[in-house]
Design an enzyme around this catalytic site. Structure first.
Site, mmCIF file in Angstrom:
data_model
loop_
_atom_site.group_PDB
_atom_site.id
_atom_site.type_symbol
_atom_site.label_atom_id
_atom_site.label_comp_id
_atom_site.label_asym_id
_atom_site.label_seq_id
_atom_site.Cartn_x
_atom_site.Cartn_y
_atom_site.Cartn_z
ATOM 1 C CE LYS A 45 -1.547 5.237 13.608
ATOM 2 N NZ LYS A 45 -0.269 4.745 12.567
ATOM 3 C CE1 TYR A 95 -4.571 3.555 13.160
ATOM 4 C CE2 TYR A 95 -5.959 5.330 13.249
ATOM 5 C CZ TYR A 95 -5.127 4.437 12.534
ATOM 6 O OH TYR A 95 -4.396 4.852 11.240
ATOM 7 C CG ASP A 110 6.093 -9.001 14.392
ATOM 8 O OD1 ASP A 110 5.628 -7.910 14.681
ATOM 9 O OD2 ASP A 110 5.828 -10.104 15.113
ATOM 10 C CB VAL A 111 7.721 -3.239 14.364
ATOM 11 C CG1 VAL A 111 8.638 -2.826 12.882
ATOM 12 C CG2 VAL A 111 6.144 -2.849 14.221
ATOM 13 C CB VAL A 163 -5.202 6.228 2.042
ATOM 14 C CG1 VAL A 163 -4.191 6.049 1.215
ATOM 15 C CG2 VAL A 163 -4.660 7.465 3.125
ATOM 16 C CB THR A 167 -5.070 1.022 1.662
ATOM 17 O OG1 THR A 167 -5.674 1.026 3.008
ATOM 18 C CG2 THR A 167 -4.163 2.346 1.335
ATOM 19 C CG ASP A 197 4.860 -6.306 5.150
ATOM 20 O OD1 ASP A 197 4.368 -5.172 4.867
ATOM 21 O OD2 ASP A 197 3.907 -7.316 5.515
ATOM 22 N N GLY A 225 0.988 -1.294 0.142
ATOM 23 C CA GLY A 225 -0.305 0.053 -0.101
ATOM 24 C C GLY A 225 0.681 1.252 -0.083
ATOM 25 C CB ILE A 226 1.058 3.994 2.503
ATOM 26 C CG1 ILE A 226 -0.437 4.504 2.434
ATOM 27 C CG2 ILE A 226 1.792 5.255 2.638
ATOM 28 C CD1 ILE A 226 -0.980 4.896 3.672
#
Length: 259
Positions: free
Chosen positions: A158, A154, A66-67, A187, A189, A45, A25-26
């Site tokens: 953010k 969420y 994987d963060v 967006v 996506t 990713d 995506g982005i």
């Protein structure tokens, strides 16, 4: 700016190494834009297939990452060596009202969106500080500022990510490392399929922006290149809104005005 360069070169990234985390995506469009401006891009990713597909498109390197795995982020920062730009787009949302949220869902969203952001800034920021250069770009959201029902966790993550960005900018600034956020609006996506499948919901979001439409991932790429390049050499600790004017407009009603 060096006397041997012109303003035309401000956005060039020749010879620089960039990492894009969240390569679909982005993230894919960001990787393409960075590559087209001269950077060598590593596409990371959690899904290795997504990373490989993106890397093929930009003649870069794939990386499974994987963060939410702190040890994996630490190893990646060590293995990749010096980077000039790191872009983090990976995030998730569980759209539920507060009274319906489970502790497990809360932990999942916070782990990726907030802890993951912290780990990326910390682990990739350390070598940048050591070599006294670099740019870290974190994708936030208009939900850092404005909310709606079902966006509690969420939105909180953010907003928290933006505060991490500001603090990192303050702490890394004397080493010449810049840290910024990009805050998109809505967006087109795969992650927004639920909204797009509901015509009324989709149109309500479109009409909320000043431009009267959704954005597409490629419209975020310019902001990434700007913040990664020398054109943003004095830009740090900020959140750049690419939201079509969403946060500039008061309400969803256009009142009548005198002729």
């Amino acid at each position: 700016m060096s006397t041997t360069h012109t303003y035309r070169d401000l956005f060039r990234l020749d010879g620089r190494r960039a990492l894009v985390i969240g390569a679909g995506g982005i993230g894919l469009e960001a990787a393409k834009a960075l590559k087209d401006h001269g950077a060598h891009v590593t596409c990371a990713d959690q899904d290795i297939g997504t990373a490989q597909s993106a890397a093929e498109e930009v003649a870069g390197d794939p990386l499974q990452l994987d963060v939410t795995d702190a040890a994996a982020v630490r190893r990646a920062a060590q293995d990749l060596g010096p980077l000039d730009a790191v872009v983090l787009t990976a995030a998730m949302n569980v759209r539920k009202r507060i009274l319906d949220y489970s502790p497990e869902e809360f932990d999942r969203v916070v782990s990726l969106n907030l802890k993951g952001t912290f780990m990326v800034i910390q682990q990739f920021g350390a070598p940048m500080v050591a070599r006294r250069s670099g740019s870290i770009i974190v994708f936030s959201s208009i939900r850092e500022e404005v909310v709606e029902p079902g966006q509690s966790v969420y939105a909180a993550t953010k907003a928290g990510a933006v505060q991490l960005v500001k603090t990192a900018a303050a702490e890394f600034g004397e080493a010449g490392v810049r840290v910024n956020a990009i805050a998109p609006g809505v967006v087109e996506t795969s992650l927004t399929h639920q909204i797009k499948s509901d015509p009324q919901w989709y149109q309500a979001y479109a009409s909320k922006s000043a431009l009267g439409r959704w954005s597409v991932p490629s419209e975020l790429a310019g902001a990434v290149v700007f913040l990664a390049s020398d054109a943003a050499g004095y830009v740090t600790g900020t959140s750049l809104r690419v939201d079509g004017g969403w946060t500039a407009i008061d309400g969803r009603f256009t009142p009548p005005t005198p002729p």
